[in-house]
Design an enzyme around this catalytic site. Structure first.
Site, PDB file in Angstrom:
ATOM      1  N   GLY A  73      -7.695   2.768  11.253  1.00 43.86           N
ATOM      2  CA  GLY A  73      -8.206   1.445  10.910  1.00 43.86           C
ATOM      3  C   GLY A  73      -8.235   1.134   9.429  1.00 43.86           C
ATOM      4  O   GLY A  73      -8.813   0.116   9.029  1.00 43.86           O
ATOM      5  N   THR A  74      -7.597   1.968   8.598  1.00 46.52           N
ATOM      6  CA  THR A  74      -7.656   1.722   7.152  1.00 46.52           C
ATOM      7  C   THR A  74      -6.986   0.403   6.775  1.00 46.52           C
ATOM      8  O   THR A  74      -7.505  -0.339   5.933  1.00 46.52           O
ATOM      9  CB  THR A  74      -6.996   2.865   6.361  1.00 46.52           C
ATOM     10  OG1 THR A  74      -5.679   3.100   6.880  1.00 46.52           O
ATOM     11  CG2 THR A  74      -7.800   4.140   6.469  1.00 46.52           C
ATOM     12  N   GLY A  75      -5.833   0.101   7.384  1.00 48.66           N
ATOM     13  CA  GLY A  75      -5.139  -1.133   7.042  1.00 48.66           C
ATOM     14  C   GLY A  75      -5.947  -2.363   7.423  1.00 48.66           C
ATOM     15  O   GLY A  75      -6.055  -3.318   6.644  1.00 48.66           O
ATOM     16  N   CYS A  76      -6.516  -2.350   8.624  1.00 48.73           N
ATOM     17  CA  CYS A  76      -7.349  -3.468   9.079  1.00 48.73           C
ATOM     18  C   CYS A  76      -8.544  -3.653   8.155  1.00 48.73           C
ATOM     19  O   CYS A  76      -8.870  -4.773   7.741  1.00 48.73           O
ATOM     20  CB  CYS A  76      -7.853  -3.200  10.498  1.00 48.73           C
ATOM     21  SG  CYS A  76      -6.570  -2.910  11.730  1.00 48.73           S
ATOM     22  N   LYS A 103       0.836  -1.201   0.000  1.00 50.20           N
ATOM     23  CA  LYS A 103       0.000   0.000   0.000  1.00 50.20           C
ATOM     24  C   LYS A 103       0.869   1.249   0.000  1.00 50.20           C
ATOM     25  O   LYS A 103       1.736   1.401   0.851  1.00 50.20           O
ATOM     26  CB  LYS A 103      -0.925  -0.025   1.215  1.00 50.20           C
ATOM     27  CG  LYS A 103      -1.877  -1.218   1.219  1.00 50.20           C
ATOM     28  CD  LYS A 103      -2.628  -1.366   2.517  1.00 50.20           C
ATOM     29  CE  LYS A 103      -1.714  -1.724   3.661  1.00 50.20           C
ATOM     30  NZ  LYS A 103      -2.452  -2.054   4.906  1.00 50.20           N
ATOM     31  N   THR A 115      -8.573   8.371   9.221  1.00 50.02           N
ATOM     32  CA  THR A 115      -8.018   7.197   8.551  1.00 50.02           C
ATOM     33  C   THR A 115      -7.673   6.078   9.533  1.00 50.02           C
ATOM     34  O   THR A 115      -6.949   5.149   9.180  1.00 50.02           O
ATOM     35  CB  THR A 115      -6.752   7.588   7.774  1.00 50.02           C
ATOM     36  OG1 THR A 115      -5.814   8.215   8.673  1.00 50.02           O
ATOM     37  CG2 THR A 115      -7.076   8.551   6.640  1.00 50.02           C
TER      38      THR A 115
END
Length: 279
Positions: free
Chosen positions: A210-213, A174, A208
């Site tokens: 928690g975007t990765g989770c 990412k 933003t």
């Protein structure tokens, strides 16, 4: 038949990341969510204030309880915290090689707190990456895992190849942390040579958390429904783009994304994600 996904991750008391974000994402995408808790955090939009890991044997017991009874068709790992937990998770999952495994190598919280102990990085590389269907690091995480600096698209490709050499079937790197471009660009690469970029506009928002989770959970949900890895990654990109663009104004720090946004209007915004160089 109901599709079932399992998330193995930490709890976010603020509800924006971790187990809570994963289960919300599964639900929004029509998948029944199950979970194995690895750690409890005292957390809100301002940061992580305390972490208490779960006993590794209890983590293993949770995983076995779910997999021995429910028809899980995709698994995601998030915050694993320690090398002991990583080793026992890997040991349990090696018994289920046919279930797709998405690894989100959660290392640092949005506020800067460490969520993975230093000695656990080696265990992650040695124990979990070789059995992963997909690993989804952001640029800082990929830099830690590879020991390489990443500042450009070329750097991303070099890092992705280095990560693939550790054993996973595919990598989604990412690129939201890059500062040399005015857009967010993610690189998907497989060990079989498939390669494409997903580009979307950069959204100016502090919300933003928690975007990765959420991104990794969306991929897992789509895999649980039987979609191909490539299609799951693209749908998840649309999901997270909508969730960020329609973020929720909560708290005094990094607010959460809107997990309901894709269901409500996200499919109308799919043209905002450009697919480049698909082989």
């Amino acid at each position: 038949m109901t599709s079932v996904a399992l998330t193995i991750a930490g709890s976010d008391s603020g509800g924006g990341a971790g187990i809570q974000a994963d289960l919300k994402t599964f639900q929004e995408l029509g998948v029944f969510g199950t979970s194995a808790l690895t750690a409890i955090t005292a957390q809100n939009t301002l940061g992580v204030h305390a972490v208490q890991p779960v006993d590794p044997k209890t983590v293993a017991a949770q995983i076995r309880a779910v997999l021995d009874d429910l028809p899980v068709t995709a698994i995601k790992t998030g915050m694993l915290f320690s090398d002991e937990i990583i080793r026992i998770v890997a040991e349990e999952l090696k018994s289920f090689p046919s279930i797709p495994l998405v690894i989100d190598p959660v290392m640092i919280a949005k506020g800067g707190a460490s969520l993975l102990q230093n000695e656990a990085v080696l265990a992650l590389c040695k124990q979990l990456l070789p059995i992963a269907t997909l690993i989804t690091p952001n640029i800082p995480e990929a830099e830690v895992l590879t020991g390489q600096s990443i500042h450009s698209e070329e750097d991303m490709e070099v890092a992705a190849k280095a990560l693939l050499s550790m054993g996973p079937s595919a990598i989604l790197l990412k690129g939201g942390h890059r500062e040399d471009v005015p857009f967010a660009e993610d690189l998907f690469m497989t060990a079989d040579g498939e390669h494409f970029l997903m580009r979307s506009k950069r959204i100016a928002t502090p919300n933003t958390h928690g975007t990765g989770c959420t991104f990794a959970a969306a991929i897992t949900a789509e895999l649980a429904k039987g979609h191909s890895l490539e299609d799951a990654v693209v749908t998840a990109k649309h999901f997270i783009h909508a969730a960020i663009e329609d973020g929720i104004e909560l708290g005094n720090g990094h607010g959460p994304t809107n997990h309901a946004a894709y269901r409500k209007s996200g499919q109308l915004k799919t043209k905002e994600v450009e697919l480049i160089e698909r082989n």
